[in-house]
Design an enzyme around this catalytic site. Sequence first.
Site, mmCIF file in Angstrom:
data_model
loop_
_atom_site.group_PDB
_atom_site.id
_atom_site.type_symbol
_atom_site.label_atom_id
_atom_site.label_comp_id
_atom_site.label_asym_id
_atom_site.label_seq_id
_atom_site.Cartn_x
_atom_site.Cartn_y
_atom_site.Cartn_z
ATOM 1 N N ARG A 1 43.155 49.563 46.090
ATOM 2 C CA ARG A 1 41.806 49.630 46.785
ATOM 3 C C ARG A 1 41.891 49.755 48.125
ATOM 4 O O ARG A 1 40.888 49.317 48.920
ATOM 5 C CB ARG A 1 41.272 48.526 46.120
ATOM 6 N N LEU A 2 42.898 50.245 48.863
ATOM 7 C CA LEU A 2 43.035 50.443 50.140
ATOM 8 C C LEU A 2 42.375 51.837 50.598
ATOM 9 O O LEU A 2 43.185 52.592 51.071
ATOM 10 C CB LEU A 2 44.410 50.219 50.726
#
Length: 196
Positions: free
Chosen positions: A173-174
């Site tokens: 989720r970066l």
Amino acid sequence: MTPAADPFALFSAWLKQAEASEPNDANAMALATADTDGLPNVRMVLLKDHDARGFVFYTNFESQKGTELLANRQAAAVFHWKSLRRQVRIRGAVSVVSDAEADAYFASRARDSRIGAWASQQSRPLEGRFALEAAVAKYAARHAIGEVPRPPYWSGFRIAPSYIEFWTDKPFRLHERLVYRRADAAAPWATEQLYP
């Protein structure tokens, strides 16, 4: 993601990639408007043109989205391409396309779609399917010979973005979020990265 000088060129490149990988309607976008009470409304529409002036779609001006956009000349939209794990968000002022643009696009549509534009009282109550079929038959007979002209209540809108965000899915989720902002259509773009 390194910012490109022109967000429209970046959008064009992403759309071209989506057209090669999306199974259906790579030009589909969720369009958000607001009614007179400020209550948001969202639906899917198809992007039909885009350039440095903005993003164009067509509709019946008497439809819900048409009346909302004529009353409040602002909109937001999002393109989501699952196959690429990307999305593009746009926000900005809305204007009506020229009659020449609307006429040219309307003439490019399939004949049955042009008849449908006359027959459908878009967004209004339908008393039954037969009423729609009867209206289609009526306008098909009326325009049996020659070209089907564009209805006066049917045209296009252009969103001139003041905000464009390019989002790319990344592991853990970066995600990458690249934003282009400007005060108005004549102003230069400023860019920034956002936390995911």
